[in-house]
Design a protein around this motif. Structure first.
Motif, PDB file in Angstrom:
ATOM      1  N   ILE A 410       0.858  -1.193   0.000  1.00 38.29           N
ATOM      2  CA  ILE A 410       0.000   0.000   0.000  1.00 38.29           C
ATOM      3  C   ILE A 410       0.888   1.236   0.000  1.00 38.29           C
ATOM      4  N   ARG A 411       0.861   1.953  -1.097  1.00 35.51           N
ATOM      5  CA  ARG A 411       1.680   3.161  -1.248  1.00 35.51           C
ATOM      6  C   ARG A 411       0.787   4.390  -1.140  1.00 35.51           C
ATOM      7  N   GLY A 412       0.969   5.117  -0.069  1.00 35.56           N
ATOM      8  CA  GLY A 412       0.191   6.336   0.106  1.00 35.56           C
ATOM      9  C   GLY A 412      -1.309   6.115   0.106  1.00 35.56           C
ATOM     10  N   GLY A 413      -1.730   4.951   0.611  1.00 36.30           N
ATOM     11  CA  GLY A 413      -3.158   4.650   0.671  1.00 36.30           C
ATOM     12  C   GLY A 413      -3.693   3.922  -0.539  1.00 36.30           C
ATOM     13  N   PHE A 414      -2.869   3.698  -1.574  1.00 32.66           N
ATOM     14  CA  PHE A 414      -3.309   3.016  -2.790  1.00 32.66           C
ATOM     15  C   PHE A 414      -2.727   1.603  -2.847  1.00 32.66           C
ATOM     16  N   ASN A 415      -3.567   0.628  -3.179  1.00 36.04           N
ATOM     17  CA  ASN A 415      -3.104  -0.755  -3.315  1.00 36.04           C
ATOM     18  C   ASN A 415      -2.311  -0.929  -4.606  1.00 36.04           C
ATOM     19  N   VAL A 416      -1.168  -1.595  -4.501  1.00 38.08           N
ATOM     20  CA  VAL A 416      -0.345  -1.884  -5.681  1.00 38.08           C
ATOM     21  C   VAL A 416      -0.094  -3.389  -5.726  1.00 38.08           C
ATOM     22  N   HIS A 417      -0.385  -3.995  -6.876  1.00 36.36           N
ATOM     23  CA  HIS A 417      -0.175  -5.424  -7.071  1.00 36.36           C
ATOM     24  C   HIS A 417       1.092  -5.623  -7.906  1.00 36.36           C
ATOM     25  N   PRO A 418       2.144  -6.222  -7.329  1.00 34.84           N
ATOM     26  CA  PRO A 418       3.438  -6.307  -8.020  1.00 34.84           C
ATOM     27  C   PRO A 418       3.392  -6.920  -9.411  1.00 34.84           C
ATOM     28  N   VAL A 419       2.591  -7.972  -9.613  1.00 32.90           N
ATOM     29  CA  VAL A 419       2.589  -8.634 -10.918  1.00 32.90           C
ATOM     30  C   VAL A 419       2.166  -7.676 -12.024  1.00 32.90           C
ATOM     31  N   GLU A 420       1.185  -6.834 -11.738  1.00 35.74           N
ATOM     32  CA  GLU A 420       0.733  -5.853 -12.733  1.00 35.74           C
ATOM     33  C   GLU A 420       1.885  -4.933 -13.130  1.00 35.74           C
ATOM     34  N   VAL A 421       2.643  -4.478 -12.138  1.00 34.95           N
ATOM     35  CA  VAL A 421       3.775  -3.588 -12.407  1.00 34.95           C
ATOM     36  C   VAL A 421       4.884  -4.346 -13.146  1.00 34.95           C
ATOM     37  N   GLU A 422       5.150  -5.570 -12.719  1.00 36.30           N
ATOM     38  CA  GLU A 422       6.196  -6.383 -13.356  1.00 36.30           C
ATOM     39  C   GLU A 422       5.906  -6.614 -14.835  1.00 36.30           C
ATOM     40  N   ASN A 423       4.638  -6.876 -15.159  1.00 34.74           N
ATOM     41  CA  ASN A 423       4.278  -7.127 -16.555  1.00 34.74           C
ATOM     42  C   ASN A 423       4.576  -5.921 -17.436  1.00 34.74           C
ATOM     43  N   VAL A 424       4.363  -4.740 -16.896  1.00 35.80           N
ATOM     44  CA  VAL A 424       4.621  -3.519 -17.657  1.00 35.80           C
ATOM     45  C   VAL A 424       6.127  -3.263 -17.765  1.00 35.80           C
ATOM     46  N   ILE A 444       4.790   7.635   3.821  1.00 37.25           N
ATOM     47  CA  ILE A 444       4.048   7.102   2.686  1.00 37.25           C
ATOM     48  C   ILE A 444       3.588   5.675   2.908  1.00 37.25           C
ATOM     49  N   GLY A 445       4.151   4.992   3.898  1.00 37.12           N
ATOM     50  CA  GLY A 445       3.751   3.616   4.220  1.00 37.12           C
ATOM     51  C   GLY A 445       4.654   2.597   3.585  1.00 37.12           C
ATOM     52  N   GLU A 446       4.531   2.402   2.273  1.00 34.50           N
ATOM     53  CA  GLU A 446       5.374   1.475   1.539  1.00 34.50           C
ATOM     54  C   GLU A 446       5.674   2.055   0.159  1.00 34.50           C
ATOM     55  N   ILE A 447       6.793   1.643  -0.394  1.00 41.54           N
ATOM     56  CA  ILE A 447       7.129   2.000  -1.772  1.00 41.54           C
ATOM     57  C   ILE A 447       7.450   0.732  -2.549  1.00 41.54           C
ATOM     58  N   GLY A 448       7.457   0.844  -3.871  1.00 42.43           N
ATOM     59  CA  GLY A 448       7.829  -0.283  -4.716  1.00 42.43           C
ATOM     60  C   GLY A 448       9.309  -0.270  -5.033  1.00 42.43           C
ATOM     61  N   VAL A 449       9.950  -1.427  -4.825  1.00 38.17           N
ATOM     62  CA  VAL A 449      11.358  -1.595  -5.180  1.00 38.17           C
ATOM     63  C   VAL A 449      11.425  -2.576  -6.346  1.00 38.17           C
ATOM     64  N   ALA A 450      11.990  -2.125  -7.457  1.00 43.40           N
ATOM     65  CA  ALA A 450      12.113  -2.967  -8.645  1.00 43.40           C
ATOM     66  C   ALA A 450      13.507  -3.576  -8.711  1.00 43.40           C
ATOM     67  N   PHE A 451      13.571  -4.890  -8.788  1.00 40.79           N
ATOM     68  CA  PHE A 451      14.836  -5.602  -8.977  1.00 40.79           C
ATOM     69  C   PHE A 451      14.930  -5.972 -10.456  1.00 40.79           C
ATOM     70  N   VAL A 452      15.963  -5.478 -11.113  1.00 45.34           N
ATOM     71  CA  VAL A 452      16.044  -5.545 -12.568  1.00 45.34           C
ATOM     72  C   VAL A 452      17.276  -6.342 -13.003  1.00 45.34           C
ATOM     73  N   VAL A 453      17.048  -7.266 -13.930  1.00 46.43           N
ATOM     74  CA  VAL A 453      18.132  -7.929 -14.651  1.00 46.43           C
ATOM     75  C   VAL A 453      18.175  -7.298 -16.032  1.00 46.43           C
ATOM     76  N   ALA A 454      19.301  -6.676 -16.372  1.00 52.04           N
ATOM     77  CA  ALA A 454      19.408  -5.964 -17.645  1.00 52.04           C
ATOM     78  C   ALA A 454      19.599  -6.926 -18.805  1.00 52.04           C
ATOM     79  N   ASN A 455      19.211  -6.499 -19.996  1.00 58.97           N
ATOM     80  CA  ASN A 455      19.482  -7.275 -21.195  1.00 58.97           C
ATOM     81  C   ASN A 455      20.981  -7.372 -21.432  1.00 58.97           C
ATOM     82  N   ASP A 456      21.400  -8.432 -22.079  1.00 58.39           N
ATOM     83  CA  ASP A 456      22.825  -8.666 -22.303  1.00 58.39           C
ATOM     84  C   ASP A 456      23.453  -7.640 -23.237  1.00 58.39           C
ATOM     85  N   ASP A 457      22.650  -7.036 -24.106  1.00 63.32           N
ATOM     86  CA  ASP A 457      23.212  -6.193 -25.160  1.00 63.32           C
ATOM     87  C   ASP A 457      23.238  -4.705 -24.820  1.00 63.32           C
ATOM     88  N   GLY A 458      23.121  -4.364 -23.539  1.00 67.59           N
ATOM     89  CA  GLY A 458      23.161  -2.949 -23.213  1.00 67.59           C
ATOM     90  C   GLY A 458      23.119  -2.692 -21.726  1.00 67.59           C
TER      91      GLY A 458
END
Length: 514
Positions: A410-424, A444-458
């Motif tokens: 819950i970020r600032g009172g709004f529900n966030v579903h990780p899978v929806e964000v991950e798909n985008v 703010i309560g909670e924030i989203g932390v994105a763990f990213v694996v970069a593409n090999d070509d950049g």
């Protein structure tokens, strides 16, 4: 919401009273056809599988394993595992598999819940020790057992409602729980296979045998006469190509990255894999570009399947579905399965509204082993299993997943579903793989932390680039507030995103105070 799927008549149509009866019929019908092929080329036919299983079953009975007893398999995904599963079924025992990758705490929890009469284990694999009070049969002894005198062996008389297997959950929300299934469940799973099964398929499988994707699909293999070709470890695209061609694979599963790496191999064309009729995407969404490229380059359609330990068949996309459907959704309920999306009180929600996914049908477990109280808690008054998954239906009747109920933040009172964000975020051209978790922050309560694996070509994207990408496609509060670049997304023993590990990494790589 439900749908029906048509499929080709299997080589072994009709009803069978129990697994032993079906094993015998499969041995007669499929005979010398390959049942299993290991990564080193070792193979066993259906007739040999049944013969070895009878020999081992005679040995198990002589050791006192009786109908209704539990047999636990601490073995890798091998021919030996398959023979042990079949042998236990012939005795009338209930088989549970313990993934060799599990640690001592999880393993001992499973053993305590299952209370096996016998453990069959790989003695040379550094596995957790078994309590001395439990009888043990080592893998090294199996070959001798296979040749046991079985001339007078008579399989146990079972009916379709006797338990066949206990499949333990991955334990991502606590200690593993044992979902148990009877022969009627396994028959329903075979009937609901749809495009996943065709007569005498040759399947390249990377599914651990202790997983529901194998344990609950035994009847499917026997009825359709399918060959299971066990994927090599470690995996490589070159080895996958070699097996697809050499073993004449007709159906193969893999994560999106594996399919992408296969397509990057040189000299591929539409006839490179002449036997391959279908590819299955697992554990992560496949971008529309990947689905289109697979179809155009090698002429193979990719489909998506949604299942859970408690219901090894739920939903799936079809071969003719647009690539966007396979990326954004997990398709429609399979034959005989019914799915609802409800609020916490069980009231069905309209199209587009995110709620709890509930499932009913022949593939759903009978309950949690030796835990009637927990079983009552997870079934509603209409007989639907109340899953921990969140999702919504599209206007076309496809199910879109939004994550696990415990993964939402819950970020600032709004529900966030990780899978929806991950798909985008996964659509960003610089992103190879991504996972998102919530992290507590003052005010703010909670924030989203994105763990990213970069593409090999950049280089990896910047946080600003990821946020801008997300804001163009989602509500601005769903854009991640922090980003950590990692080499690989951590996975559990069941190949699911290990969000517990990611939360630990978020603590180790904290965002700046807001």
């Amino acid at each position: 919401m439900t749908t029906s799927r048509s499929f080709t008549q299997p080589p072994l149509p009709g009803r069978f009273a129990n697994t032993g009866e079906l094993l015998a019929a499969a041995a007669r019908a499929h005979g010398d056809r390959d049942a299993y092929v290991e990564q080193d080329g070792t193979r066993i036919s259906f007739a040999q599988w049944y013969r070895h299983a009878r020999g081992l079953a005679a040995h198990l009975r002589a050791r006192g394993v009786a109908q209704g007893d539990v047999v636990a398999l601490m073995l890798p995904s091998t021919i030996d595992y398959a023979v042990c599963y079949a042998a236990a079924a012939l005795v009338g025992a209930v088989t549970t598999g313990i993934n060799p990758r599990l640690g001592p705490r999880e393993t001992h929890s499973i053993l305590a819940q299952a209370a096996p009469a016998l453990v069959i284990r790989d003695s040379d694999a550094g596995l957790p020790e078994v309590d001395p009070s439990i009888a043990v049969l080592t893998r090294a002894e199996l070959a001798t057992c296979y040749s046991s005198n079985d001339d007078n062996f008579v399989a146990a008389e079972m009916d379709s409602h006797d338990p066949v297997t206990i499949i333990f959950t991955s334990g991502t929300t606590g200690m593993p729980k044992g979902a148990w299934f009877d022969a009627a469940n396994l028959a329903a799973s075979a009937a609901a296979s749809g495009v996943m099964s065709a007569p005498y398929d040759r399947r390249l499988s990377s599914t651990p045998f202790s997983h529901a994707g194998y344990m609950a699909k035994l009847w499917d293999q026997l009825i359709w006469g399918s060959t299971v070709v066990i994927s090599p470890v470690p995996w490589s695209a070159a080895k996958m190509r070699e097996i697809l061609i050499g073993e004449r694979i007709t159906m193969a599963g893999g994560v999106p990255t594996q399919w992408a790496k296969l397509l990057d191999l040189p000299n591929l064309e539409r006839n490179s894999f002449p036997d391959l009729r279908l590819g299955v995407v697992a554990t992560a969404p496949a971008a529309p570009e990947l689905i289109e490229r697979t179809a155009q380059l090698i002429g193979v359609p990719l489909v998506v399947r949604y299942a859970m330990t408690e219901s090894p068949t739920v939903c799936g996309t079809d071969i003719g579905d647009p690539p966007e459907v396979a990326f954004r959704t997990v398709g429609k309920p399979q034959s005989g399965m019914h799915v609802r999306v409800t609020d916490d009180d069980g009231t069905p929600l309209p199209v587009g509204r995110v709620g709890r996914v509930r499932v009913r049908g022949g593939c759903v477990m009978r309950g949690y082993w030796n835990n009637p109280a927990m079983t009552r808690d997870v079934f509603d008054d209409d007989g639907y299993f109340i899953s921990g998954d969140l999702g919504s239906f599209t206007a076309e009747g496809n199910l879109t997943l939004a994550g696990r109920s415990g993964d939402m933040y819950i970020r600032g009172g709004f529900n966030v579903h990780p899978v929806e964000v991950e798909n985008v975020l996964a659509e960003h051209p610089a992103v190879n793989a991504v996972a998102v978790v919530g992290h507590p922050m003052p005010v703010i309560g909670e924030i989203g932390v994105a763990f990213v694996v970069a593409n090999d070509d950049g280089p990896p994207p910047t946080l600003a680039e990821l946020r801008a990408w997300a804001k163009e496609r989602l509500g601005d509060y769903k854009a991640p507030d922090h980003m950590v670049v990692i080499d690989a997304i951590p996975l559990t023993a069941m190949s699911k995103i290990d969000r517990t590990k990611l939360r630990e990494l978020a603590v180790a790589h904290p965002p700046a105070a807001r």
